[in-house]
Scaffold this motif. Structure first.
Motif, PDB file in Angstrom:
ATOM      1  N   ARG A  46      57.690  43.685  40.789  1.00 57.70           N
ATOM      2  CA  ARG A  46      58.810  44.081  39.686  1.00 57.70           C
ATOM      3  C   ARG A  46      58.483  45.136  38.671  1.00 57.70           C
ATOM      4  N   GLU A  47      57.448  45.703  38.736  1.00 57.99           N
ATOM      5  CA  GLU A  47      56.757  46.832  37.993  1.00 57.99           C
ATOM      6  C   GLU A  47      56.006  47.950  38.352  1.00 57.99           C
ATOM      7  N   ILE A  48      55.618  47.807  39.693  1.00 58.87           N
ATOM      8  CA  ILE A  48      54.595  48.864  40.083  1.00 58.87           C
ATOM      9  C   ILE A  48      55.508  49.704  40.776  1.00 58.87           C
ATOM     10  N   PRO A  49      56.225  49.306  41.991  1.00 59.73           N
ATOM     11  CA  PRO A  49      56.983  50.038  42.817  1.00 59.73           C
ATOM     12  C   PRO A  49      58.153  50.902  42.061  1.00 59.73           C
ATOM     13  N   PRO A  50      58.100  52.054  42.004  1.00 57.63           N
ATOM     14  CA  PRO A  50      59.030  53.108  41.289  1.00 57.63           C
ATOM     15  C   PRO A  50      60.498  52.482  41.153  1.00 57.63           C
ATOM     16  N   LEU A  51      61.229  52.833  40.078  1.00 59.34           N
ATOM     17  CA  LEU A  51      62.706  52.613  40.225  1.00 59.34           C
ATOM     18  C   LEU A  51      63.271  53.829  40.849  1.00 59.34           C
ATOM     19  N   LYS A  52      64.304  53.646  41.600  1.00 60.59           N
ATOM     20  CA  LYS A  52      64.873  54.745  42.188  1.00 60.59           C
ATOM     21  C   LYS A  52      66.481  54.254  42.296  1.00 60.59           C
ATOM     22  N   ARG A  53      67.053  54.374  41.011  1.00 61.63           N
ATOM     23  CA  ARG A  53      68.355  54.183  40.797  1.00 61.63           C
ATOM     24  C   ARG A  53      69.460  55.010  41.819  1.00 61.63           C
ATOM     25  N   GLU A  54      68.860  56.051  41.721  1.00 64.96           N
ATOM     26  CA  GLU A  54      69.828  57.043  42.542  1.00 64.96           C
ATOM     27  C   GLU A  54      70.185  56.782  43.837  1.00 64.96           C
ATOM     28  N   PHE A  55      69.272  55.713  44.478  1.00 63.73           N
ATOM     29  CA  PHE A  55      69.662  54.997  45.901  1.00 63.73           C
ATOM     30  C   PHE A  55      70.880  54.181  45.722  1.00 63.73           C
ATOM     31  N   ALA A  56      71.055  53.612  44.585  1.00 57.87           N
ATOM     32  CA  ALA A  56      72.366  52.587  44.427  1.00 57.87           C
ATOM     33  C   ALA A  56      73.328  53.619  44.361  1.00 57.87           C
ATOM     34  N   TYR A  57      73.283  54.726  43.536  1.00 56.32           N
ATOM     35  CA  TYR A  57      74.201  55.672  43.234  1.00 56.32           C
ATOM     36  C   TYR A  57      74.672  56.149  44.693  1.00 56.32           C
ATOM     37  N   GLN A  58      73.934  56.471  45.514  1.00 57.59           N
ATOM     38  CA  GLN A  58      74.172  57.334  46.686  1.00 57.59           C
ATOM     39  C   GLN A  58      74.971  56.151  47.566  1.00 57.59           C
ATOM     40  N   LEU A  59      74.450  54.734  47.618  1.00 59.72           N
ATOM     41  CA  LEU A  59      74.995  53.905  48.537  1.00 59.72           C
ATOM     42  C   LEU A  59      76.478  53.857  48.080  1.00 59.72           C
ATOM     43  N   LYS A  60      76.963  53.882  46.744  1.00 57.84           N
ATOM     44  CA  LYS A  60      78.316  53.657  46.352  1.00 57.84           C
ATOM     45  C   LYS A  60      78.983  55.215  46.793  1.00 57.84           C
ATOM     46  N   LYS A  61      78.245  56.151  46.934  1.00 57.79           N
ATOM     47  CA  LYS A  61      79.029  57.296  47.364  1.00 57.79           C
ATOM     48  C   LYS A  61      79.424  57.363  48.827  1.00 57.79           C
ATOM     49  N   ASP A  62      78.269  56.817  49.855  1.00 62.38           N
ATOM     50  CA  ASP A  62      78.507  56.765  51.070  1.00 62.38           C
ATOM     51  C   ASP A  62      79.239  55.378  51.416  1.00 62.38           C
ATOM     52  N   PHE A  63      79.335  54.465  50.741  1.00 64.82           N
ATOM     53  CA  PHE A  63      80.348  53.224  51.289  1.00 64.82           C
ATOM     54  C   PHE A  63      81.241  53.087  49.867  1.00 64.82           C
ATOM     55  N   PRO A  64      82.168  53.988  49.635  1.00 64.72           N
ATOM     56  CA  PRO A  64      83.032  53.546  48.603  1.00 64.72           C
ATOM     57  C   PRO A  64      83.737  52.338  48.635  1.00 64.72           C
ATOM     58  N   GLU A  65      84.156  51.838  49.856  1.00 65.82           N
ATOM     59  CA  GLU A  65      84.868  50.494  49.761  1.00 65.82           C
ATOM     60  C   GLU A  65      84.115  49.342  49.669  1.00 65.82           C
ATOM     61  N   LEU A  66      82.632  49.455  49.447  1.00 61.95           N
ATOM     62  CA  LEU A  66      82.061  48.286  49.309  1.00 61.95           C
ATOM     63  C   LEU A  66      81.732  48.292  47.507  1.00 61.95           C
ATOM     64  N   ILE A  67      81.174  47.022  47.385  1.00 63.18           N
ATOM     65  CA  ILE A  67      80.947  46.820  46.112  1.00 63.18           C
ATOM     66  C   ILE A  67      79.446  47.016  45.678  1.00 63.18           C
ATOM     67  N   PHE A  68      78.851  47.347  44.936  1.00 60.06           N
ATOM     68  CA  PHE A  68      77.453  47.629  44.443  1.00 60.06           C
ATOM     69  C   PHE A  68      77.272  47.192  43.220  1.00 60.06           C
ATOM     70  N   VAL A  69      76.116  46.201  42.902  1.00 54.84           N
ATOM     71  CA  VAL A  69      75.788  45.836  41.847  1.00 54.84           C
ATOM     72  C   VAL A  69      74.210  46.251  41.739  1.00 54.84           C
TER      73      VAL A  69
END
Length: 261
Positions: free
Chosen positions: A104-127
């Motif tokens: 929960r602490e060492i692997p870096p956060l990459k929130r941009e991956f979640a943002y890109q998932l929303k762009k690639d799958f706009p019909e799905l819900i991402f939390v």
């Protein structure tokens, strides 16, 4: 899934995010991300068994697999099974060499991956999930995704959610008070009677109620005191609140017990 529905739950979630080695031995958790077709089969079977939503919580990668294509393909395969809600913890899960806490602490956060998932799958819900500490951060994330999961911050500092209805949902109403929480939980404690283990369990999960306030340390210390719990029983929360300086301690003091308190 069927049991969850029978027990009245609104949703059942399949865990593809936990990196614990013990979990891996049972072939669930984050290691399932390497088998998206199997996860899809699980989703299909679960959806056949229940009417409530079946959702998925997952990481963005496992071990040294850090390319976005991996999580994109996972979501694409699993979503074909009929689930449309994905809760994304935006870190990799390292299956070897790190404890769950370190994961929960060492692997870096990459929130941009979640943002890109929303762009690639706009019909799905991402939390989105991972180190979201307050409602301001949650509001910022909602500009990019559909929802926010707040985990440990909600547990350790639960009062941050006291105005979530107003700020996030526009539902203005008089917020609950800490005193009301103590009142309601005290009524619950009365139902467990003399079961000291149950009382201690309730106390342990109430430690965060006064986080950030004067007296929080005294509150936690009192709720961790086995003698105080035994002496006060179902009244322990009121007693701890008084010991923290937030109400008149004389109301909760046993005048005949000079050695206690």
């Amino acid at each position: 899934a069927k049991l969850a529905q029978d027990w009245g739950y609104d949703e059942v979630n399949i865990n593809c995010g936990c990196p614990s080695e013990r979990v891996q031995k049972g072939s669930f958790g984050a290691c399932l991300m390497s088998e998206p077709a199997l996860v899809a089969d699980c989703i299909k079977a679960m959806r056949d068994a229940v009417d409530i939503p079946v959702t998925v919580k997952h990481r963005i990668g496992i071990d040294k697999i850090e390319n976005y294509d991996f999580v994109r393909d996972f979501v694409g395969t699993v979503s074909e099974a009929g689930t449309n809600v994905f809760i994304v913890h935006t870190r990799n899960a390292w299956l070897k060499g790190l404890s769950p806490k370190e994961n929960r602490e060492i692997p870096p956060l990459k929130r941009e991956f979640a943002y890109q998932l929303k762009k690639d799958f706009p019909e799905l819900i991402f939390v989105i999930n991972g180190v979201i500490q307050d409602l301001g951060q949650a509001e910022e994330q909602l500009k990019f995704v559909d929802g926010v999961m707040v985990g440990r911050a909600a547990y350790n500092t639960p009062w941050l959610l006291s105005d979530v209805d107003d700020r996030i949902y526009g539902d203005s109403h008089e917020p609950i008070t800490r005193e009301k929480v103590i009142e309601v939980m005290t009524e619950y404690l009365k139902t467990v009677g003399s079961d000291q283990r149950a009382v201690r369990a309730v106390c342990r999960h109430m430690h965060g109620l006064l986080t950030g306030l004067a007296g929080a340390k005294a509150w936690r210390r009192t709720l961790s005191d086995s003698a105080a719990i035994e002496h006060e029983g179902s009244n322990i929360l009121n007693y701890a609140y008084a010991k923290a300086g937030w109400s008149d301690i004389e109301r909760y003091w046993d005048a005949d017990d000079d050695n206690f308190g």
